[in-house]
Scaffold this motif. Structure first.
Motif, PDB file in Angstrom:
ATOM      1  N   THR A 231       0.806  -1.225  -0.093  1.00  0.00           N
ATOM      2  CA  THR A 231      -0.055  -0.207  -0.014  1.00  0.00           C
ATOM      3  C   THR A 231       1.046   1.202  -0.082  1.00  0.00           C
ATOM      4  OG1 THR A 231      -0.044  -0.057   2.631  1.00  0.00           O
ATOM      5  CG2 THR A 231      -1.753  -1.113   1.210  1.00  0.00           C
ATOM      6  N   GLY A 232       2.021   1.074  -0.071  1.00  0.00           N
ATOM      7  CA  GLY A 232       2.873   2.346  -0.167  1.00  0.00           C
ATOM      8  C   GLY A 232       3.330   2.912   1.182  1.00  0.00           C
ATOM      9  N   ASP A 233       3.047   2.447   2.564  1.00  0.00           N
ATOM     10  CA  ASP A 233       3.309   2.781   3.657  1.00  0.00           C
ATOM     11  C   ASP A 233       4.680   2.558   4.100  1.00  0.00           C
ATOM     12  OD1 ASP A 233       3.427   4.073   6.151  1.00  0.00           O
ATOM     13  OD2 ASP A 233       1.253   3.261   6.602  1.00  0.00           O
ATOM     14  N   LEU A 234       5.532   3.115   3.515  1.00  0.00           N
ATOM     15  CA  LEU A 234       7.097   2.601   3.756  1.00  0.00           C
ATOM     16  C   LEU A 234       7.450   2.713   5.281  1.00  0.00           C
ATOM     17  CD1 LEU A 234       8.791   3.919   0.765  1.00  0.00           C
ATOM     18  CD2 LEU A 234       7.975   1.610   1.121  1.00  0.00           C
ATOM     19  N   ASN A 235       7.030   3.443   5.989  1.00  0.00           N
ATOM     20  CA  ASN A 235       7.383   3.969   7.314  1.00  0.00           C
ATOM     21  C   ASN A 235       6.882   2.754   8.411  1.00  0.00           C
ATOM     22  OD1 ASN A 235       8.652   6.292   6.973  1.00  0.00           O
ATOM     23  ND2 ASN A 235       6.777   7.592   7.694  1.00  0.00           N
ATOM     24  N   MET A 236       5.562   2.408   8.150  1.00  0.00           N
ATOM     25  CA  MET A 236       5.193   0.860   8.858  1.00  0.00           C
ATOM     26  C   MET A 236       6.084  -0.089   8.504  1.00  0.00           C
ATOM     27  SD  MET A 236       2.754   1.814  10.847  1.00  0.00           S
ATOM     28  CE  MET A 236       1.676   0.466  11.072  1.00  0.00           C
ATOM     29  N   ALA A 237       6.100  -0.269   7.051  1.00  0.00           N
ATOM     30  CA  ALA A 237       6.991  -1.567   6.607  1.00  0.00           C
ATOM     31  C   ALA A 237       8.375  -1.507   7.251  1.00  0.00           C
ATOM     32  CB  ALA A 237       6.787  -1.456   5.006  1.00  0.00           C
ATOM     33  N   MET A 238       8.960  -0.258   7.278  1.00  0.00           N
ATOM     34  CA  MET A 238      10.242  -0.277   7.657  1.00  0.00           C
ATOM     35  C   MET A 238      10.229  -0.638   9.279  1.00  0.00           C
ATOM     36  SD  MET A 238      12.101  -0.081   5.198  1.00  0.00           S
ATOM     37  CE  MET A 238      10.884  -1.118   4.181  1.00  0.00           C
ATOM     38  N   ALA A 239       9.183  -0.141   9.932  1.00  0.00           N
ATOM     39  CA  ALA A 239       9.237  -0.532  11.419  1.00  0.00           C
ATOM     40  C   ALA A 239       9.028  -1.965  11.692  1.00  0.00           C
ATOM     41  CB  ALA A 239       7.890   0.440  11.987  1.00  0.00           C
ATOM     42  N   ALA A 240       8.148  -2.492  10.910  1.00  0.00           N
ATOM     43  CA  ALA A 240       8.029  -4.205  11.133  1.00  0.00           C
ATOM     44  C   ALA A 240       9.678  -4.846  10.724  1.00  0.00           C
ATOM     45  CB  ALA A 240       6.849  -4.673  10.238  1.00  0.00           C
ATOM     46  N   ALA A 241      10.138  -4.199   9.702  1.00  0.00           N
ATOM     47  CA  ALA A 241      11.271  -4.874   9.125  1.00  0.00           C
ATOM     48  C   ALA A 241      12.378  -4.630  10.263  1.00  0.00           C
ATOM     49  CB  ALA A 241      11.767  -4.448   8.038  1.00  0.00           C
ATOM     50  N   THR A 242      12.391  -3.722  11.108  1.00  0.00           N
ATOM     51  CA  THR A 242      13.457  -3.182  12.026  1.00  0.00           C
ATOM     52  C   THR A 242      13.279  -4.086  13.251  1.00  0.00           C
ATOM     53  OG1 THR A 242      13.407  -0.889  11.383  1.00  0.00           O
ATOM     54  CG2 THR A 242      14.531  -1.353  13.371  1.00  0.00           C
ATOM     55  N   ILE A 243      11.948  -4.348  13.430  1.00  0.00           N
ATOM     56  CA  ILE A 243      11.763  -5.237  14.605  1.00  0.00           C
ATOM     57  C   ILE A 243      12.143  -6.747  14.324  1.00  0.00           C
ATOM     58  CG2 ILE A 243       9.939  -6.200  16.043  1.00  0.00           C
ATOM     59  CD1 ILE A 243       8.286  -3.767  15.786  1.00  0.00           C
ATOM     60  N   LEU A 244      11.997  -7.275  13.261  1.00  0.00           N
ATOM     61  CA  LEU A 244      12.521  -8.326  12.705  1.00  0.00           C
ATOM     62  C   LEU A 244      14.049  -8.323  12.677  1.00  0.00           C
ATOM     63  CD1 LEU A 244       9.977  -9.075   9.960  1.00  0.00           C
ATOM     64  CD2 LEU A 244      10.116 -10.282  12.022  1.00  0.00           C
ATOM     65  N   ILE A 245      14.776  -7.098  12.266  1.00  0.00           N
ATOM     66  CA  ILE A 245      16.185  -7.336  12.290  1.00  0.00           C
ATOM     67  C   ILE A 245      16.600  -7.374  13.640  1.00  0.00           C
ATOM     68  CG2 ILE A 245      17.951  -5.825  12.049  1.00  0.00           C
ATOM     69  CD1 ILE A 245      16.670  -4.746   9.377  1.00  0.00           C
ATOM     70  N   ILE A 246      16.097  -6.729  14.749  1.00  0.00           N
ATOM     71  CA  ILE A 246      16.556  -6.474  16.109  1.00  0.00           C
ATOM     72  C   ILE A 246      16.392  -8.211  16.621  1.00  0.00           C
ATOM     73  CG2 ILE A 246      15.879  -5.874  18.425  1.00  0.00           C
ATOM     74  CD1 ILE A 246      15.080  -3.288  16.901  1.00  0.00           C
ATOM     75  N   ILE A 247      15.180  -8.812  16.292  1.00  0.00           N
ATOM     76  CA  ILE A 247      15.000 -10.092  16.815  1.00  0.00           C
ATOM     77  C   ILE A 247      16.176 -11.004  16.284  1.00  0.00           C
ATOM     78  CG2 ILE A 247      13.398 -12.172  16.831  1.00  0.00           C
ATOM     79  CD1 ILE A 247      11.115 -10.040  16.886  1.00  0.00           C
ATOM     80  N   ALA A 248      16.390 -10.802  15.112  1.00  0.00           N
ATOM     81  CA  ALA A 248      17.477 -11.941  14.283  1.00  0.00           C
ATOM     82  C   ALA A 248      18.763 -11.506  14.911  1.00  0.00           C
ATOM     83  CB  ALA A 248      17.464 -11.421  12.862  1.00  0.00           C
ATOM     84  N   ILE A 249      19.206 -10.564  15.347  1.00  0.00           N
ATOM     85  CA  ILE A 249      20.351 -10.014  15.820  1.00  0.00           C
ATOM     86  C   ILE A 249      20.625 -10.761  17.100  1.00  0.00           C
ATOM     87  CG2 ILE A 249      22.122  -8.154  16.613  1.00  0.00           C
ATOM     88  CD1 ILE A 249      20.816  -6.603  14.479  1.00  0.00           C
TER      89      ILE A 249
END
Length: 264
Positions: A231-249
């Protein structure tokens, strides 16, 4: 002359490692830094993201618990005993690792949507298609082989002689396993649990096929990335991706710290 060749090889191999590391870090940092601190924080604490975090935690913890329940006896049997069709069982359990998650999801969709078993469960009120239960079963199917492999390697690293000694001191076979083997395998067990949980929380393909991508219903963190990018909401998408990155690290650190010798 030999020292020169080795020195060149050393510089080349280290240089390649530095390049690959820089490439990975740049990609991840672009995700984390794209929204800006204020937009990132506001997106993370939005109602949609809180729901995605809650659903991801509930489903991943549940599926990881199921993986533990099934993986412990299976991996112990594969590590300790010889029995008919052992190689077939071992290979079959490993199959989901080689399968694309979408293919695994299609199989689960057919099982719970088209077979008598799936229809019977649905009639009894246990529905997997387009529900959070579908996310759990998808995570379980995809991640169980990883838990089995980690625990199998861990049990193989524990000498069976300790169990024999415990049994000569009056323990039953089950008591020897619980009181001796499990405590000695605790590091691998803990590492396997963490890495299985992190993989479950990031599962997308199989879960998408079974549970769909319905906002605020089956919207886990990976699905939140997908929906908001669509839907083009990059801020929300990047927020979810950031959480997943933190979990992965965090998960990789724990795995390396407690299960560095375990083979996946």
């Amino acid at each position: 002359m030999s020292d020169i060749r080795h020195s060149r090889l050393k510089r080349f191999s280290i240089g390649v490692g530095v390049f690959v590391t820089a490439f990975i870090l740049v990609v991840l940092l672009l995700i984390v830094l794209y929204p800006g601190p204020e937009a990132l924080v506001s997106s993370i604490f939005s109602d949609e993201m809180m729901f995605a975090i809650y659903l991801s935690i509930v489903t991943s913890v549940t599926s990881t618990g199921l993986c533990i329940i099934f993986a412990v006896p299976v991996s112990y049997a594969l590590a300790r005993y010889e029995f008919p069709f052992k190689n077939l069982i071992n290979t079959s359990i490993d199959l989901p690792i080689a399968l694309p998650p979408l293919v695994a999801g299609v199989g689960l969709l057919l099982l719970f949507g088209q077979t008598a078993l799936g229809k019977g469960l649905a009639a009894a009120g246990i529905e997997f298609i387009f529900t959070p239960l579908g996310i759990i079963v998808a995570q379980f199917f995809v991640n169980l082989p990883f838990m089995v492999r980690i625990l199998r390697s861990t049990f193989q690293s524990v000498s069976p002689r300790y169990e024999y000694v415990a049994r000569t001191l009056g323990c039953s076979e089950l008591q020897a396993f619980i009181k001796v083997t499990l405590p000695m395998a605790k590091n691998g067990f803990f590492a396997g649990t963490v890495i299985t949980w992190s993989r479950a929380i990031g599962e997308f393909g199989a879960a998408l096929m079974v549970a769909g991508a319905t906002r605020m219903k089956t919207e886990s963190l990976p699905v939140a990335v997908f929906l908001n990018m669509s839907t083009g909401d990059l801020n929300m998408a990047m927020a979810a991706a950031t959480i997943l990155i933190i979990i992965a690290i965090i998960s990789l650190y724990v795995f390396e710290r407690y299960g560095g010798t375990t083979q996946i």
